[in-house]
Enzyme design. Structure first.
Site, PDB file in Angstrom:
ATOM      1  N   HIS A 508       0.834  -1.215   0.000  1.00  0.00           N
ATOM      2  CA  HIS A 508       0.000   0.000   0.000  1.00  0.00           C
ATOM      3  C   HIS A 508       0.863   1.257   0.000  1.00  0.00           C
ATOM      4  O   HIS A 508       0.722   2.132  -0.860  1.00  0.00           O
ATOM      5  CB  HIS A 508      -0.922  -0.007   1.220  1.00  0.00           C
ATOM      6  N   GLU A 509       1.758   1.350   0.965  1.00  0.00           N
ATOM      7  CA  GLU A 509       2.564   2.564   1.079  1.00  0.00           C
ATOM      8  C   GLU A 509       3.495   2.732  -0.117  1.00  0.00           C
ATOM      9  O   GLU A 509       3.790   3.859  -0.532  1.00  0.00           O
ATOM     10  CB  GLU A 509       3.360   2.559   2.389  1.00  0.00           C
TER      11      GLU A 509
END
Length: 722
Positions: A508-509
């Site tokens: 995600h990041e």
């Protein structure tokens, strides 16, 4: 789950710009380090890609660098506003874009440090500087001479013959100035400045109090037997945390930012589970770490500011600049998802209660009603029974370095052709931080990528991406970005084994990082993640899907000791199990998102007093029909840092769901076009990831995909199942 954007200036304005660099400095890995000046921010860093020279940056440098940076930008902006020449795009808009470069260099490092390695000196600087920086921003946005020049250009924009991106920059600057109060009368401008200064002070206070409260609220365990159920790595991490606090021979369960703490899934001791849960939800309520009075003041100030600017509520004001546009649009999408989510959560609760009752009967003990501190523990048992595996079986296949290089980096290489090489010759601010150079498929330099994955007592909870240098063709600079997680650091010599949730968070990041890395914008105001929050979460939500994609998972899911690939049967169970528990996950998220809207859709007259803050929260959850005792909000108000530790996500926490609709539509597009291929990656990169806000988000998405559809999201989360 989150990206944490530490920007003190309105990002859309670009009032604090990245420093210029020569192409040679960006592309030459062997660029020499020059001795640090008295002010390490006075000139661009001479390190590759203008990486901040962390080895020579001290706490004492920030206050004078910030003061000097503001003074320089005031002179620059004054020269623009008082220019005797008629306004042109170059002498006004581009000149404004070029202003404040020292201030930008300083704020990017400073606000990242206050989140990642806070200490009393930085806290004091932040307290002192927050109102000054707010006033500095207001002095620019509310300068009538400067706005008159921008307004003149905007009114004549059709005749300026600008290229599309320059036209967008002019329009964004104009709209941002108007949104910031540039059209207010003089008396109202003064009042707005006062509100903004007070708000900056209060959000800083909330952030610092929360950090202190999380540290003070950590649970100390005297007997290791109480930790039955935790893995050796988890117990070792708790011992290491205790040792770092001078509590040798004890174990400390540090609190993460969310309501439900990760260890609750494994702890067999129900009394300790309850103790940890109550410590989690008690943060910020009463005592020396109380945040309720600060919340009451923040909410009231935001509502007053919105009213002053001509809006019915802060939500109406904030959402005007977001993709959603209005509170009504946000309410509609949240209410559309809430019923199936709550239905699924109650179905999951019934299954868990059956397990509790059956175990009580088998053990000849009294059954109890499911409580929030029980959910994760028994849900894990249901998952294990249904899919015949538990997290302990899976974690040995998710060793951090293997996940990073053979998972996160591998997927990026397959999709976009990029490569990563570790740079151990560059300085970092903590020994655990790693630096990677990113190069494009043709070998040309793209960016530096930093990882800071481990929890520290002086590090804010959660996960986020942060830029140190923003890509800009105007300044010939590439991006320098970092990913932040809060993985408990094991004892020395122990492997770093991840849960699948932590694996997903890494992907995600990194999606945020790619959004910055791939930017090709001329102007940093429009670069990378300088987009509305409800579009900014889109690339990161999309990138999560590669964590569970069979071709990617098979590449990184290898046993850390034997290198054996995860067995296909276990692999299939991991994938199938991902949809289990989405009732809980979606409901806890929606409760927080709806709570955020409740706080910010009220008028100043409706804002509660400090002693009514938690009462207001309770009533709001009931009003929205999301009050379900076994599933508390992901964040209660007193530690809801997204919305009270700054303005970026105030009335914007819904953005994760809004963006995920776009992300799941995109996932469907990829699968219908052949999945993990370079051709697909190049299309997505060229149409979305490289564009930043060079065009409005809805236009970009429509040209890539078409009209958003909520169906793929419901299917992805398993909320369409009967």
């Amino acid at each position: 789950m989150s990206t944490f954007r530490n920007s003190v200036l309105i990002s859309a304005l670009g009032l604090a710009m990245v420093a210029a660099a020569s192409s040679q400095a960006a592309s030459n890995p062997a660029t020499a380090v020059t001795p640090a000046a008295a002010n390490p921010f006075a000139a661009p860093s001479t390190l590759p890609y203008q990486l901040p020279d962390f080895a020579h940056i001290k706490d004492a440098d920030f206050a004078p660098a910030l003061e000097q940076g503001m003074a320089i930008q005031r002179r620059e902006v004054k020269a623009i506003a008082q220019n005797k020449e008629p306004p042109t795009f170059e002498n006004t808009i581009v000149a404004l874009e070029r202003s404040g470069r020292q201030l930008d260099r300083t704020t990017k490092v400073f606000f990242n440090f206050t989140s990642m390695r806070s200490d009393p000196v930085l806290d004091k600087v932040q307290e002192d500087m927050a109102p000054k920086l707010s006033a500095h921003q207001d002095a620019i946005v509310l300068d009538p001479q400067l706005f008159a020049r921008i307004d003149t250009l905007y009114q004549h924009r059709a005749s300026l013959k600008l290229d599309a991106e320059s036209q967008q920059l002019l329009e964004r600057d104009y709209k941002s100035f108007v949104h910031g109060g540039a059209r207010l009368a003089a008396a109202d401008r003064a009042k707005l400045k006062e509100y903004n200064a007070q708000s900056a002070t209060l959000t800083t206070k909330f952030q610092q109090t929360l950090l202190k409260g999380a540290k003070d609220g950590a649970v100390i365990v005297d007997n290791v037997a109480e930790l039955d159920g935790l893995s050796p790595e988890q117990i070792g991490a708790a011992a290491a945390t205790a040792k770092s606090r001078g509590l040798t021979g004890k174990w400390v369960i540090a609190l993460k930012n969310t309501t439900i703490q990760p260890v609750l899934a494994n702890l067999k001791n129900r009394a300790l589970r309850e103790r940890i849960f109550r410590a989690s939800v008690a943060r910020g309520i009463g005592g020396t770490d109380d945040n309720t009075a600060t919340i009451a003041q923040i909410v009231s100030l935001r509502a007053k500011r919105a009213q002053l600017l001509g809006f019915a509520s802060h939500a109406a004001y904030a959402l005007e600049e977001e993709g959603a546009g209005t509170p009504e649009a946000v309410n509609k999408i949240l209410s559309q998802i809430a019923p199936p989510a709550l239905t699924a959560a109650k179905r999951e609760a019934a299954e868990i209660q059956q397990v509790i009752n059956a175990q009580a009967e088998a053990n000849h003990t009294k059954a109890f009603d499911l409580q929030p501190w029980d959910w994760a523990f028994y849900a894990e048992q249901v998952r294990k029974a249904r899919f015949d595996f538990d997290e302990a079986q899976v974690k040995p296949y998710f060793e951090l370095d293997r996940v990073l290089k053979d998972g996160v980096f591998y997927a990026a290489h397959e999709l976009y052709g990029v490569t990563f090489s570790e740079r151990k010759d560059l300085p970092v601010y903590d020994p655990a931080v790693r630096v990677f150079e990113v190069k494009d498929a043709d070998g040309s330099p793209l960016a530096l990528f930093l990882t800071d994955y481990f929890a520290r007592d002086n590090k804010q909870g959660g996960a986020w991406e942060n830029p140190y240098v923003t890509e800009s063709k105007l300044f010939a600079v590439h991006a320098v970005v970092a990913n932040q997680l809060n993985i408990p650091k094991p004892e020395a010599g122990q492997p770093v084994l991840l849960t699948f949730d932590e694996v997903t968070t890494m992907f995600h990041e990194f999606g945020h990082a790619l959004h910055d890395i791939f930017s090709t914008a001329q102007y940093s105001t429009l670069s990378g993640t300088s987009v509305p929050a409800d579009f900014g979460e889109y690339p990161s939500q999309f990138n999560e899907m590669w964590a569970r994609e069979p071709a990617v998972l098979a590449h990184f899911a290898h046993h850390y000791q034997t290198d054996e690939a995860m067995p296909k049967a276990l692999f299939d169970k991991v994938i199938a199990a991902q949809k289990y528990g989405e009732g809980f996950a979606t409901t806890e998220y929606l409760a927080a998102a709806m709570l955020d809207q409740s706080w910010h859709q009220i008028s100043a007259a409706q804002a509660p007093a400090a002693d009514q803050v938690m009462v207001f929260e309770a009533h709001a959850l009931v009003k929205d029909g999301i009050d379900y005792a076994p599933v508390p909000p992901r964040y209660h108000s007193a530690y809801f840092s997204h919305i009270f530790a700054g303005d970026d996500y105030a009335a914007g926490y819904y953005a994760y769901l809004w963006s995920e609709i776009l992300a799941r539509d995109t996932g469907q597009w990829f699968h219908s076009h052949g999945g993990l291929t370079r051709a697909n990656g190049d299309v997505f990169r060229s149409k979305i990831l490289s564009r930043g806000r060079t065009r409005e988000p809805d236009v970009l998405f429509n040209e890539f995909y078409g009209k958003p559809d909520v169906g793929p999201l419901l299917e992805y989360r398993g909320l369409t199942q009967p």
